[in-house]
Design a protein around this motif. Structure first.
Motif, mmCIF file in Angstrom:
data_model
loop_
_atom_site.group_PDB
_atom_site.id
_atom_site.type_symbol
_atom_site.label_atom_id
_atom_site.label_comp_id
_atom_site.label_asym_id
_atom_site.label_seq_id
_atom_site.Cartn_x
_atom_site.Cartn_y
_atom_site.Cartn_z
ATOM 1 N N LEU A 1 87.560 54.598 38.989
ATOM 2 C CA LEU A 1 88.657 54.298 39.908
ATOM 3 C C LEU A 1 89.917 53.928 39.139
ATOM 4 C CD1 LEU A 1 89.780 53.804 42.752
ATOM 5 C CD2 LEU A 1 88.885 51.460 42.593
ATOM 6 N N GLY A 2 89.780 53.085 38.123
ATOM 7 C CA GLY A 2 90.942 52.688 37.331
ATOM 8 C C GLY A 2 91.606 53.874 36.660
ATOM 9 N N LEU A 3 90.819 54.770 36.103
ATOM 10 C CA LEU A 3 91.363 55.958 35.439
ATOM 11 C C LEU A 3 92.013 56.906 36.451
ATOM 12 C CD1 LEU A 3 88.473 56.622 32.907
ATOM 13 C CD2 LEU A 3 90.793 55.877 32.346
ATOM 14 N N ALA A 4 91.410 57.016 37.640
ATOM 15 C CA ALA A 4 91.991 57.880 38.672
ATOM 16 C C ALA A 4 93.333 57.324 39.151
ATOM 17 C CB ALA A 4 91.020 58.016 39.843
ATOM 18 N N LEU A 5 93.404 56.031 39.359
ATOM 19 C CA LEU A 5 94.664 55.406 39.787
ATOM 20 C C LEU A 5 95.732 55.512 38.705
ATOM 21 C CD1 LEU A 5 93.259 52.191 41.522
ATOM 22 C CD2 LEU A 5 94.453 54.090 42.643
ATOM 23 N N ASP A 6 95.284 55.542 37.463
ATOM 24 C CA ASP A 6 96.224 55.663 36.339
ATOM 25 C C ASP A 6 96.613 57.113 36.071
ATOM 26 O OD1 ASP A 6 97.545 53.878 34.389
ATOM 27 O OD2 ASP A 6 96.545 55.139 32.900
ATOM 28 N N GLY A 7 95.975 58.046 36.776
ATOM 29 C CA GLY A 7 96.316 59.456 36.619
ATOM 30 C C GLY A 7 95.545 60.188 35.554
ATOM 31 N N ALA A 8 94.544 59.542 34.960
ATOM 32 C CA ALA A 8 93.793 60.173 33.875
ATOM 33 C C ALA A 8 92.601 60.985 34.362
ATOM 34 C CB ALA A 8 93.313 59.109 32.881
ATOM 35 N N VAL A 9 92.235 60.825 35.626
ATOM 36 C CA VAL A 9 91.101 61.545 36.210
ATOM 37 C C VAL A 9 91.529 62.125 37.548
ATOM 38 C CG1 VAL A 9 88.797 61.260 37.228
ATOM 39 C CG2 VAL A 9 89.328 60.165 35.063
ATOM 40 N N ALA A 10 91.142 63.369 37.804
ATOM 41 C CA ALA A 10 91.467 64.003 39.077
ATOM 42 C C ALA A 10 90.656 63.361 40.202
ATOM 43 C CB ALA A 10 91.159 65.499 39.008
ATOM 44 N N TRP A 11 91.310 63.118 41.331
ATOM 45 C CA TRP A 11 90.620 62.495 42.460
ATOM 46 C C TRP A 11 89.476 63.362 42.967
ATOM 47 C CZ3 TRP A 11 90.799 57.617 43.778
ATOM 48 C CH2 TRP A 11 91.916 56.846 43.406
ATOM 49 N N SER A 12 89.586 64.659 42.801
ATOM 50 C CA SER A 12 88.514 65.552 43.251
ATOM 51 C C SER A 12 87.230 65.351 42.450
ATOM 52 C CB SER A 12 88.964 67.011 43.148
ATOM 53 O OG SER A 12 89.305 67.338 41.804
ATOM 54 N N ASP A 13 87.345 64.783 41.243
ATOM 55 C CA ASP A 13 86.170 64.542 40.410
ATOM 56 C C ASP A 13 85.527 63.184 40.675
ATOM 57 O OD1 ASP A 13 86.334 66.975 39.078
ATOM 58 O OD2 ASP A 13 87.625 66.173 37.492
ATOM 59 N N VAL A 14 86.230 62.309 41.370
ATOM 60 C CA VAL A 14 85.741 60.944 41.560
ATOM 61 C C VAL A 14 84.384 60.901 42.273
ATOM 62 C CG1 VAL A 14 86.204 58.741 42.719
ATOM 63 C CG2 VAL A 14 88.009 59.859 41.389
ATOM 64 N N PRO A 15 84.168 61.639 43.369
ATOM 65 C CA PRO A 15 82.849 61.585 44.020
ATOM 66 C C PRO A 15 81.702 62.023 43.108
ATOM 67 C CG PRO A 15 84.466 62.565 45.491
ATOM 68 C CD PRO A 15 85.117 62.468 44.142
ATOM 69 N N VAL A 16 81.952 63.011 42.258
ATOM 70 C CA VAL A 16 80.900 63.466 41.338
ATOM 71 C C VAL A 16 80.586 62.372 40.321
ATOM 72 C CG1 VAL A 16 80.208 65.249 39.692
ATOM 73 C CG2 VAL A 16 81.697 65.834 41.605
ATOM 74 N N TYR A 17 81.627 61.744 39.799
ATOM 75 C CA TYR A 17 81.428 60.636 38.857
ATOM 76 C C TYR A 17 80.586 59.532 39.494
ATOM 77 C CZ TYR A 17 84.485 61.902 34.920
ATOM 78 O OH TYR A 17 85.019 62.508 33.808
ATOM 79 N N ILE A 18 80.995 59.067 40.670
ATOM 80 C CA ILE A 18 80.342 57.910 41.276
ATOM 81 C C ILE A 18 78.913 58.249 41.713
ATOM 82 C CG2 ILE A 18 80.424 56.301 43.219
ATOM 83 C CD1 ILE A 18 83.459 56.320 42.996
ATOM 84 N N GLY A 19 78.726 59.428 42.292
ATOM 85 C CA GLY A 19 77.373 59.828 42.679
ATOM 86 C C GLY A 19 76.432 59.919 41.493
ATOM 87 N N SER A 20 76.932 60.462 40.383
ATOM 88 C CA SER A 20 76.114 60.588 39.169
ATOM 89 C C SER A 20 75.794 59.222 38.585
ATOM 90 C CB SER A 20 76.855 61.440 38.132
ATOM 91 O OG SER A 20 77.175 62.711 38.656
ATOM 92 N N GLN A 21 76.764 58.333 38.607
ATOM 93 C CA GLN A 21 76.547 56.977 38.081
ATOM 94 C C GLN A 21 75.494 56.235 38.888
ATOM 95 O OE1 GLN A 21 80.598 55.795 38.474
ATOM 96 N NE2 GLN A 21 81.256 56.921 36.656
ATOM 97 N N LEU A 22 75.557 56.365 40.205
ATOM 98 C CA LEU A 22 74.572 55.688 41.052
ATOM 99 C C LEU A 22 73.176 56.253 40.815
ATOM 100 C CD1 LEU A 22 74.188 53.554 43.255
ATOM 101 C CD2 LEU A 22 74.594 55.339 44.956
ATOM 102 N N LEU A 23 73.070 57.576 40.716
ATOM 103 C CA LEU A 23 71.783 58.204 40.432
ATOM 104 C C LEU A 23 71.246 57.751 39.080
ATOM 105 C CD1 LEU A 23 69.523 60.253 40.991
ATOM 106 C CD2 LEU A 23 71.013 62.027 39.988
ATOM 107 N N GLY A 24 72.100 57.768 38.056
ATOM 108 C CA GLY A 24 71.677 57.344 36.727
ATOM 109 C C GLY A 24 71.206 55.897 36.713
ATOM 110 N N ALA A 25 71.900 55.024 37.453
ATOM 111 C CA ALA A 25 71.511 53.617 37.506
ATOM 112 C C ALA A 25 70.135 53.456 38.133
ATOM 113 C CB ALA A 25 72.550 52.822 38.290
ATOM 114 N N MET A 26 69.846 54.238 39.154
ATOM 115 C CA MET A 26 68.532 54.159 39.789
ATOM 116 C C MET A 26 67.435 54.680 38.855
ATOM 117 S SD MET A 26 69.548 55.307 43.691
ATOM 118 C CE MET A 26 67.886 55.039 44.340
ATOM 119 N N ILE A 27 67.742 55.740 38.124
ATOM 120 C CA ILE A 27 66.772 56.255 37.157
ATOM 121 C C ILE A 27 66.504 55.219 36.068
ATOM 122 C CG2 ILE A 27 66.397 57.987 35.342
ATOM 123 C CD1 ILE A 27 68.006 59.950 37.120
ATOM 124 N N GLY A 28 67.568 54.617 35.545
ATOM 125 C CA GLY A 28 67.414 53.609 34.504
ATOM 126 C C GLY A 28 66.592 52.421 34.963
ATOM 127 N N ALA A 29 66.831 51.945 36.191
ATOM 128 C CA ALA A 29 66.070 50.808 36.717
ATOM 129 C C ALA A 29 64.595 51.160 36.882
ATOM 130 C CB ALA A 29 66.671 50.364 38.052
#
Length: 260
Positions: free
Chosen positions: A71-99
């Motif tokens: 979110l911080g990078l997207a607000l700063d313009g370093a990440v495209a907003w269209s990529d944000v859902p993929v980032y967050i979904g992948s992070q949540l999945l990875g966190a569940m796998i790690g746990a």
């Protein structure tokens, strides 16, 4: 950067982050673990090393490993907003796998801890057994999976998470100004050290989630795992380590734009 690169890097990187970070919490918490009661410094350094390993492994995606960072990078313009859902979904999945991997690695210790007569008696002293009608807000091993406050005050807890995450995201955004460090990989090491510093300085009140996926994904796994006497997943608190870091990230992005 393609969506597949983001998915691969963020899922694997976040899984390693949570495996090592949750792993150190399990090592310090559970009976029959050689590291039981090793203390807070062990946990903070363990999480710092977890960030280091996860970030290097996840370089293919930019190694955000954290919706607040995304979110911080997207607000700063370093990440495209269209990529944000993929980032967050992948992070949540990875966190569940790690746990889940933490549970697999410590199965024997979870069983020894949660069936220990002293623990079982403490959950229902009058009968020496678990009272299913009086499940605590946070079960005895929830801290291995997610965070919780030492003093339960929603406003204070929220402010703590906002401040701690703002420090992390502002550091990451500012680090981008020193291109040589970022490209060399030294920047990743510095971020890991800042996470250690945040844990030591600001982690005491809430356990410093500073990462919505890190808290929410493992909390879901805790709720689903077939652990005896595991107690509650404390869903009444679960919004704080999600909302607080996101606000902190937005605050950091605003400060970065104004100051730099």
């Amino acid at each position: 950067m393609s969506s597949s690169d983001i998915f691969t890097g963020e899922t694997i990187g976040t899984a390693v982050l949570i495996l090592l970070g949750g792993g150190v919490c399990a090592a310090v918490t559970l009976k029959r673990s050689k590291a039981q009661n090793a203390g807070w410094l062990t946990i903070t350094f363990g999480w710092g090393f977890a960030v280091l390993a996860g970030a290097y492994i996840g370089t293919k995606s930019g190694a955000h490993l954290n919706p607040a960072v995304t979110l911080g990078l997207a607000l700063d313009g370093a990440v495209a907003w269209s990529d944000v859902p993929v980032y967050i979904g992948s992070q949540l999945l990875g966190a569940m796998i790690g746990a889940t991997l933490v549970w697999l690695a410590y199965q024997g210790q979870f069983k020894a801890h949660l069936t220990d007569p002293e623990l079982v008696a403490s959950l229902n002293p009058s009968e020496g057994m678990v009272d299913q009608t009086a499940t605590p807000q946070a079960g005895p091993v929830l801290g291995i999976f997610s965070t919780g406050p030492e003093v339960r005050n929603a406003v204070q807890n929220l402010v703590t998470e906002i401040i701690a995450t703002a420090v992390l995201v502002l550091f990451i955004l500012t680090l981008g100004l020193t291109k040589g460090l970022a490209v060399s990989g030294t920047g990743t090491l510095m971020v890991a050290l800042v996470v250690v510093g945040i844990g030591i300085s600001l982690g005491g009140p809430t356990g410093y989630a500073i990462n919505p996926a890190r808290d929410l994904g493992p909390r879901i796994v805790h709720a689903l795992l077939p652990l005896p006497n595991k107690g509650g997943s404390d869903w009444g608190y679960a919004w704080v380590p999600v909302v607080g870091p996101l606000i902190g990230a937005a605050l950091a992005a605003g400060i970065h734009k104004l100051a730099f």
